[in-house]
Design a protein around this motif. Structure first.
Motif, PDB file in Angstrom:
ATOM      1  N   ALA A 178      -4.107  -0.788   8.370  1.00 16.96           N
ATOM      2  CA  ALA A 178      -3.875   0.276   7.388  1.00 16.96           C
ATOM      3  C   ALA A 178      -5.045   0.211   6.410  1.00 16.96           C
ATOM      4  O   ALA A 178      -5.381  -0.868   5.907  1.00 16.96           O
ATOM      5  CB  ALA A 178      -2.562   0.061   6.665  1.00 16.96           C
ATOM      6  N   GLU A 179      -5.651   1.348   6.179  1.00 17.77           N
ATOM      7  CA  GLU A 179      -6.900   1.383   5.433  1.00 17.77           C
ATOM      8  C   GLU A 179      -6.743   2.363   4.268  1.00 17.77           C
ATOM      9  O   GLU A 179      -6.078   3.388   4.423  1.00 17.77           O
ATOM     10  CB  GLU A 179      -7.964   1.918   6.403  1.00 17.77           C
ATOM     11  N   ASP A 180      -7.363   2.070   3.134  1.00 19.27           N
ATOM     12  CA  ASP A 180      -7.346   3.041   2.038  1.00 19.27           C
ATOM     13  C   ASP A 180      -8.010   4.345   2.496  1.00 19.27           C
ATOM     14  O   ASP A 180      -9.034   4.309   3.187  1.00 19.27           O
ATOM     15  CB  ASP A 180      -8.137   2.511   0.829  1.00 19.27           C
ATOM     16  N   PHE A 196      -2.449   6.797   3.548  1.00 23.72           N
ATOM     17  CA  PHE A 196      -3.345   5.748   4.046  1.00 23.72           C
ATOM     18  C   PHE A 196      -3.790   6.103   5.468  1.00 23.72           C
ATOM     19  O   PHE A 196      -3.212   7.008   6.103  1.00 23.72           O
ATOM     20  CB  PHE A 196      -2.677   4.359   3.989  1.00 23.72           C
ATOM     21  N   PHE A 213       0.866  -1.197   0.000  1.00 23.38           N
ATOM     22  CA  PHE A 213       0.000   0.000   0.000  1.00 23.38           C
ATOM     23  C   PHE A 213       0.896   1.239   0.000  1.00 23.38           C
ATOM     24  O   PHE A 213       2.100   1.142   0.236  1.00 23.38           O
ATOM     25  CB  PHE A 213      -0.978   0.000   1.185  1.00 23.38           C
TER      26      PHE A 213
END
Lengths: 390, 390
Positions: A180-182, A147, A143
Motif C-alpha cells: 500500500a503506497e501513499d 492509497f 494508512f
C-alpha cells in the motif's frame, strides 16, 4: 570480442510479445541468430526469430532447457522463472539483466524496499503478506483512503494496480501479497530509459512525459522530450542513472517517476527491458531502444541517445465495445498525416483495452507532433468483428 | 479499402535478397502476411516472411503457382518471368509494378528506346542483337573507343556493364544482345526515387549523389541530399517524375542520372523497386523507401519523403582477398562513432566484391556525416575464413 554478426552465436529471448517482436527487427538488421520462448503459439515474435519454442516462462525445466541452447539470454517480460536463470548463469550462460538484478525488481515489495535501502526517493509504502494483513493495518489506522494498492507480483499493463478510494474498492482487492503506497499528487509522470553494458558503459535517453487524459486519468501520449524545466529533467536523468547503477543493471532499465507539485522526483517503478515509454525512439532517436538493448547486452558500444526530431507516441488499445478479429478503423486516414507511423503488433484478436499496437508521430517541432497525435487519437479506432453488448 | 493489417491479405514477393529482407521489416511493422519466392535456401528473406518457397524466378510455372497464392504481387529483382506475371494479372491478381512496365525496363535496349521515344534525355546509344553485330558496326566506324557496353538483360551490381577503352576490352566482351552507349563525361552521378500509387499519388525523395573514389572509379558514398545547385536538383526531380509517369509505374522507381559538365541531366537507367541509393532513408528519412514501396503498391497514402537529418551510405562489400565464412572486422569500432548503423544482410559466405551489407551514417550536419563515413570506410573490412591467393 565475440563475433555476433552472421555467425553461430545465439541470443535467447524469454517472451515473444510485441517488445520481443520489435527487438527482432534489430537482430535481423545485425543478422544475429535468435531463439524465442513464449507460451502462445500466436506470439508476435514467432515470425522473424530463427527458432521458436512454445512453453511456459515460469516453468523451471522449460526455461532451463531453452536457455541451454543460447549463448546470451535476455527477456522481454519480468515474469520468468528466475531460479532457472540462476542455474543457467552458474552453467556459464550470460543472462542480462542478471537474475540477481531481476530478483530485486520482480517483486514490487522487494523493489520498494531496495529504494528505501539505497536512499532512492520513492512514495512511502507498507508491505503485506496478504489481503488480511493489509485490512488489519488499515483498520488500525496505519494508512487512509485514498492509497495505491499494488500486487507484489504479476502486475502488467495496468493489472495488479489500483487506486483505492473507498470501502468498496478495498473489498474488491485480490488476496495476494501486496503493498500500500501513499497516493502522491504529481504534476507529471516521467520516464527515463538507462542503458548499461557489462563493461560499464552507460547512456541515458531523454526524459519523456506521460500526458494524461484530463478526465479519464489514462496515459494518452508519451512525449519526447518532456515539456519540463531543464533542471527537473537533469534531476530525473541523474536519479535514473543512480537507480540503474544500484541495481547493477545490464541492458535497458526503464525508470518511471513522478514529478511532485514541489518539483521533487520520486521513483515509481522500474522495468528491466525495453519499455512502452521508449517506442518513440524507433522513429525519433538516433538509436532506438531495441537496438540499444541489443548493443548493451552484447557488450557492444552504446549508441547515441539523442533525438533527431520531436516524438509523440499513442498506444492503440482495443475499443471496449468489441472483440473478435481486429480491424484498424481509419488507419489509412492517419497515414495521410505527416510524420505518422503505425506499428501493428500482430495480435489477431482484439479485446477491450488490449495493447494492439502504437502510433508514433514525429516532427521537427514537438508541438506540431502533439497536435497531429491528437488528430490520430480522434481518427483511428481498434474495433473487432464481434460487438460486446454491455 | 482492403484490410491489410493483421488480416488474411497476402503480399507475394518475388526475390528474397537484402531488398526483400528490408521490405519485410515493414510488412512485420504493419503485420501484413507475406509469401517469398527465391531460388536460394539461404535467402536473406527466408526468415521474417510468413511462407518461403524455394524456386526459380525465371520459371513460368513456378512463378504462376507462387503468384496465385497472393493478393498483391511485387518483386525485389527485375529478372523474373514476366509472362507469368502477365498471366497472373489476367487472372485478377494485382501485380505492381505491372508486367507491362517491367517489360519496358527489363531489357536495357527496350528501356533506352523508350527514353528516345518519350523525349527523355539519355546518352546516345545503338542496339545490337549480338557481339558480331556490334563488332561490324564498330569496324565500320559507327562509334569509337571509349564507349559503354551493356548487356541488355541480366545486368546487376556492376555485372553486364563495361567501359570499353581498347581492343582487348572489346574482345573480352560477352556474346549477348547489347547496347553501346556514348561515354558521357559527368560531374555527378545522381539518383532520385519516385513513389507512385495505383490511384496516382506521387511523392519524390530528395536527390542523392553517388560520390566516386577519385582513383578506383567506384561509388564510395551515397549522400543525401546531393551537394548540388538547387536548380539542378529540381531538374533531376522533375525528370525522374516524368520518367515514372511515362512508364506508368506503380511502386518505387529509382532513376539513376548523370549531371553533365554543362549541367544537363541525363537518365542513365532505372530500377523498378527499392534501391541501394535509397538505403540512407531507413535512418535519415521521415518515411523509409521500403515503407514507401509498401504504401505505394497497397494504394495506401504515401509518406513524407523529407529527411530528418543528413545521411551517408557506405556499401559493405567482400574484400577481394577472402572467401568463406564472413567476418566483419572492426564492426564494434565503427559502432562507437556517432550516428552509425550497420546493416548486415545475412549472407554467410563472403566473396570478392559481394554486397554483404551497408552502413548508414546520419548527422544534423551532412559534412559531419560525410567525415564519419570516411572513418567507417577506413575502419571496417569484410573478410572471410579463407584467404584467396592471388
Amino acid at each position: 570480442m565475440t563475433n555476433y554478426f552472421s555467425s553461430d552465436f545465439k541470443l535467447g529471448i524469454l517472451g515473444g510479445g510485441q517488445l520481443g517482436k520489435m527487438l527482432l527487427y534489430e537482430t535481423r538488421k545485425y543478422d544475429i541468430q535468435t531463439l524465442v520462448l513464449d507460451p502462445s503459439a500466436e506470439a508476435p515474435s514467432r515470425i522473424a526469430c530463427d527458432s521458436f519454442t512454445q512453453g511456459d516462462l515460469m516453468d523451471y525445466e522449460t526455461v532451463l532447457e531453452f536457455g541451454r541452447k543460447a549463448d546470451v539470454l535476455t527477456f522481454e517480460i519480468e515474469t520468468v522463472n528466475v531460479e532457472a536463470l540462476e542455474k543457467l548463469e552458474q552453467e556459464g550462460i550470460k543472462v542480462y539483466p542478471s537474475p540477481k538484478t531481476l530478483k530485486k525488481i520482480q517483486d514490487k515489495g522487494v523493489q520498494k524496499s531496495f529504494y528505501a535501502d539505497h536512499a532512492i526517493p520513492t512514495a512511502p509504502f507498507s508491505k503485506f503478506a496478504s489481503k488480511d494483513a493489509l485490512l488489519r493495518c488499515f483498520q488500525k489506522g496505519d494508512f487512509q483512503f485514498p492509497f495505491v494498492w499494488k500486487s507484489t507480483t504479476g502486475g502488467y499493463d495496468g493489472k495488479g494496480v489500483a487506486v483505492v478510494r473507498d470501502q468498496a474498492a478495498l473489498e474488491a482487492l485480490e488476496d495476494t501479497p501486496c503493498i500500500a503506497e501513499d497516493l502522491i499528487p504529481f504534476k507529471n509522470e516521467l520516464a527515463v530509459i538507462v542503458a548499461r553494458s557489462p563493461s560499464g558503459e552507460v547512456k541515458t535517453f531523454p526524459v519523456v512525459e506521460m500526458e494524461f487524459h484530463p478526465e479519464a486519468n489514462q496515459v494518452e501520449y508519451v512525449i519526447c522530450p518532456a515539456r519540463i524545466e531543464p533542471s527537473v529533467a537533469e534531476k530525473a536523468r541523474k536519479l535514473a542513472e543512480k537507480v540503474s547503477e544500484r541495481f547493477e543493471h545490464v541492458g535497458l532499465l526503464a525508470v518511471e517517476m513522478f514529478q511532485t507539485e514541489d518539483d521533487r522526483v520520486l521513483v515509481n517503478e522500474v522495468a528491466p527491458r525495453p519499455h512502452n515509454s521508449g517506442h518513440y525512439s524507433i522513429e525519433a532517436g538516433f538509436t532506438n531502444q531495441f537496438e540499444q538493448h541489443l548493443r548493451a547486452i552484447l557488450d557492444l558500444p552504446l549508441g547515441n541517445t539523442d533525438s533527431k526530431v520531436g516524438g509523440v507516441m499513442v498506444n492503440l488499445v482495443g475499443d471496449e465495445g468489441y472483440t473478435g478479429n481486429v480491424i484498424y478503423e481509419n488507419i489509412e486516414e492517419i497515414m495521410k498525416f505527416k510524420g505518422v507511423t503505425p506499428h501493428i503488433y500482430g495480435k489477431k484478436i482484439t479485446r477491450p483495452f488490449r495493447k494492439m499496437g502504437h502510433v508514433t508521430i514525429v516532427a521537427e517541432d514537438l508541438s506540431e507532433a502533439r497536435r497531429t497525435a491528437e488528430k490520430v487519437k480522434k481518427t483511428i479506432r481498434v474495433i473487432g468483428s464481434e460487438k460486446i453488448n454491455s
